[in-house]
Design a protein around this motif. Structure first.
Motif, PDB file in Angstrom:
ATOM      1  N   LEU A  26       7.133  79.284  -5.600  1.00 52.75           N
ATOM      2  CA  LEU A  26       5.855  79.938  -5.892  1.00 52.75           C
ATOM      3  C   LEU A  26       6.031  81.024  -6.939  1.00 52.75           C
ATOM      4  CD1 LEU A  26       4.517  80.226  -2.248  1.00 52.75           C
ATOM      5  CD2 LEU A  26       3.457  78.909  -4.086  1.00 52.75           C
ATOM      6  N   HIS A  27       7.091  81.792  -6.791  1.00 50.71           N
ATOM      7  CA  HIS A  27       7.308  82.954  -7.646  1.00 50.71           C
ATOM      8  C   HIS A  27       7.603  82.529  -9.088  1.00 50.71           C
ATOM      9  CE1 HIS A  27       9.283  87.228  -7.660  1.00 50.71           C
ATOM     10  NE2 HIS A  27       8.253  87.146  -8.466  1.00 50.71           N
ATOM     11  N   HIS A  28       8.540  81.590  -9.223  1.00 47.60           N
ATOM     12  CA  HIS A  28       8.936  81.141 -10.558  1.00 47.60           C
ATOM     13  C   HIS A  28       7.910  80.194 -11.175  1.00 47.60           C
ATOM     14  CE1 HIS A  28      11.078  78.446 -13.396  1.00 47.60           C
ATOM     15  NE2 HIS A  28      11.704  79.547 -13.750  1.00 47.60           N
ATOM     16  N   ASN A  81       9.670  91.015 -17.408  1.00 48.72           N
ATOM     17  CA  ASN A  81      10.352  91.496 -16.202  1.00 48.72           C
ATOM     18  C   ASN A  81      10.942  90.341 -15.396  1.00 48.72           C
ATOM     19  OD1 ASN A  81       9.628  94.096 -16.874  1.00 48.72           O
ATOM     20  ND2 ASN A  81       7.834  94.139 -15.539  1.00 48.72           N
ATOM     21  N   HIS A  82      10.159  89.284 -15.219  1.00 48.61           N
ATOM     22  CA  HIS A  82      10.655  88.152 -14.428  1.00 48.61           C
ATOM     23  C   HIS A  82      11.779  87.411 -15.148  1.00 48.61           C
ATOM     24  CE1 HIS A  82       6.931  88.905 -12.169  1.00 48.61           C
ATOM     25  NE2 HIS A  82       7.582  88.372 -11.155  1.00 48.61           N
ATOM     26  N   SER A  83      11.721  87.364 -16.458  1.00 48.27           N
ATOM     27  CA  SER A  83      12.780  86.676 -17.212  1.00 48.27           C
ATOM     28  C   SER A  83      14.125  87.366 -16.989  1.00 48.27           C
ATOM     29  CB  SER A  83      12.443  86.642 -18.718  1.00 48.27           C
ATOM     30  OG  SER A  83      11.265  85.888 -18.917  1.00 48.27           O
ATOM     31  N   GLY A 130       4.939  96.585  -7.765  1.00 45.99           N
ATOM     32  CA  GLY A 130       5.720  97.150  -8.856  1.00 45.99           C
ATOM     33  C   GLY A 130       7.161  96.703  -8.814  1.00 45.99           C
ATOM     34  N   TRP A 131       8.005  97.483  -9.459  1.00 40.50           N
ATOM     35  CA  TRP A 131       9.428  97.157  -9.590  1.00 40.50           C
ATOM     36  C   TRP A 131      10.270  98.404  -9.381  1.00 40.50           C
ATOM     37  CZ3 TRP A 131      11.510  92.343 -11.387  1.00 40.50           C
ATOM     38  CH2 TRP A 131      10.539  91.367 -11.661  1.00 40.50           C
ATOM     39  N   THR A 132      11.508  98.198  -8.950  1.00 39.68           N
ATOM     40  CA  THR A 132      12.484  99.282  -8.931  1.00 39.68           C
ATOM     41  C   THR A 132      13.615  98.894  -9.874  1.00 39.68           C
ATOM     42  OG1 THR A 132      13.942 100.623  -7.553  1.00 39.68           O
ATOM     43  CG2 THR A 132      13.589  98.364  -6.798  1.00 39.68           C
ATOM     44  N   ASN A 163      14.477  95.035  -9.270  1.00 39.96           N
ATOM     45  CA  ASN A 163      14.029  94.203  -8.165  1.00 39.96           C
ATOM     46  C   ASN A 163      12.507  94.256  -8.074  1.00 39.96           C
ATOM     47  OD1 ASN A 163      13.917  92.533  -5.979  1.00 39.96           O
ATOM     48  ND2 ASN A 163      15.048  93.880  -4.587  1.00 39.96           N
ATOM     49  N   ASP A 164      11.936  93.097  -7.863  1.00 42.27           N
ATOM     50  CA  ASP A 164      10.494  92.903  -7.784  1.00 42.27           C
ATOM     51  C   ASP A 164      10.022  93.280  -6.388  1.00 42.27           C
ATOM     52  OD1 ASP A 164       7.913  91.854  -7.754  1.00 42.27           O
ATOM     53  OD2 ASP A 164       8.477  89.989  -8.762  1.00 42.27           O
ATOM     54  N   VAL A 165       9.164  94.289  -6.274  1.00 41.81           N
ATOM     55  CA  VAL A 165       8.663  94.659  -4.945  1.00 41.81           C
ATOM     56  C   VAL A 165       7.193  94.284  -4.752  1.00 41.81           C
ATOM     57  CG1 VAL A 165      10.418  96.424  -4.560  1.00 41.81           C
ATOM     58  CG2 VAL A 165       8.230  97.107  -5.534  1.00 41.81           C
ATOM     59  N   GLU A 167       4.435  91.949  -3.208  1.00 40.48           N
ATOM     60  CA  GLU A 167       4.518  91.197  -1.950  1.00 40.48           C
ATOM     61  C   GLU A 167       4.858  89.723  -2.177  1.00 40.48           C
ATOM     62  OE1 GLU A 167       0.937  92.017   0.244  1.00 40.48           O
ATOM     63  OE2 GLU A 167       1.741  93.908   1.009  1.00 40.48           O
ATOM     64  N   HIS A 168       4.458  89.160  -3.325  1.00 41.33           N
ATOM     65  CA  HIS A 168       4.744  87.736  -3.565  1.00 41.33           C
ATOM     66  C   HIS A 168       6.256  87.472  -3.636  1.00 41.33           C
ATOM     67  CE1 HIS A 168       4.292  88.599  -8.165  1.00 41.33           C
ATOM     68  NE2 HIS A 168       5.570  88.480  -7.912  1.00 41.33           N
ATOM     69  N   ALA A 169       7.042  88.513  -3.850  1.00 47.39           N
ATOM     70  CA  ALA A 169       8.498  88.347  -3.953  1.00 47.39           C
ATOM     71  C   ALA A 169       9.174  88.199  -2.594  1.00 47.39           C
ATOM     72  CB  ALA A 169       9.102  89.530  -4.709  1.00 47.39           C
TER      73      ALA A 169
END
Ligand code: MN3
Length: 204
Positions: A26-28, A81-83, A130-132, A163-165, A167-169
Motif C-alpha cells: 500500500l505504502h509503495h 522523502n519516500h525515495s 510527518g517525518w523524523t 522515518n515516516d511517522v 499512520e499509513h506507514a
C-alpha cells in the motif's frame, strides 16, 4: 521528465516481521504513486520546472509559482522523502553502523542508543503526520522532525536518514502504537546506505 516511483530493491515481504508486506504494498504502490501522480500534474502546470530535479525544486520552494507551490511542496516532497526511505531500509539489516556515519553519530550524540532515542522521540512528538530525520547542515548532524511531507532539504539541510511517522506507514501492524513502530524500525535500517548518503553529503 516525469517523476516515477522507484522500484524496491528487495521483496515486499523482506522487511517482515518489522514492516508487513501489506503495508509495503500500500505504502509503495499506492501512497508513493499518488504523490508522484500529483507532483507530475502540478509540474505540468509549471513548465519551467520540467527539467529540474526534485532536489533543485524542493531546495528553493520560493521559486515555485505560487499556484502550484503547495501541491509541489506536499507531493514532490512526498516523492523525494519516500525515495530516500525505501533505500535506507533492507532485509538482514539493523544493528550498528560502521564507517564515517558511526563516528559522526558518536561524536554528535554520545552513543548510538542515545541517537536512536532522540530520533524516536522526535518521531513520537511529531503531532499528526510527518517525518523524523537525521540531517546534515552547516553545523553538523542534527535530529529534527517535519510535518506532512516537508523535507529537510527545503530548510537547507541534507537528509541522511528519516522515518515516516504517517499512520499509513505503521497502522495496519502497530495501530496506535507509533513508539513501538519507531523502535522496531531500527531492525530494517540499511546502515551501509545511510553511510553512503552521509559521505556524499559531506562532499557537497
Ligand atoms: Mn509514507
Amino acid at each position: 521528465m516525469a517523476f516515477e516511483v522507484p522500484a524496491l530493491t528487495y521483496a515486499y515481504e523482506a522487511l517482515e516481521p518489522y514492516i508487513d508486506a501489506q503495508t509495503m504494498h500500500l505504502h509503495h504502490d499506492k501512497h508513493h504513486q499518488a504523490y508522484v501522480d500529483n507532483a507530475n500534474a502540478a509540474i505540468a502546470k509549471a513548465p519551467d520546472l520540467e527539467d529540474k530535479s526534485a532536489e533543485e525544486i524542493l531546495s528553493n520552494l520560493a521559486a515555485v509559482p505560487e499556484g502550484v507551490r503547495g501541491a509541489i511542496r506536499n507531493n514532490l516532497g512526498g516523492h523525494y522523502n519516500h525515495s530516500i526511505f525505501w533505500t535506507i531500509m533492507g532485509p538482514n539489516a539493523g544493528g550498528a553502523p560502521s564507517g564515517a556515519i558511526a563516528d559522526a553519530i558518536t561524536k554528535t550524540f554520545g552513543t548510538l542508543a542515545q541517537f536512536q532515542e532522540k530520533l524516536n522521540d522526535a518521531g513520537v512528538k511529531q503531532f499528526g503526520s510527518g517525518w523524523t530525520w537525521l540531517a546534515l547542515g552547516s553545523t553538523g548532524l542534527q535530529v529534527l522532525s517535519t510535518p506532512n511531507q516537508d523535507s529537510p532539504i527545503s530548510q537547507g539541510l541534507t537528509p541522511i536518514m528519516g522515518n515516516d511517522v504517517w499512520e499509513h506507514a505503521y497502522y495496519l501492524k502497530y495501530q496506535n502504537r507509533r513508539a513501538e513502530y519507531l523502535k522496531a524500525w531500527w531492525n530494517v535500517v540499511n546502515w551501509a546506505e545511510v553511510n553512503k548518503r552521509y559521505e556524499a553529503a559531506l562532499k557537497k
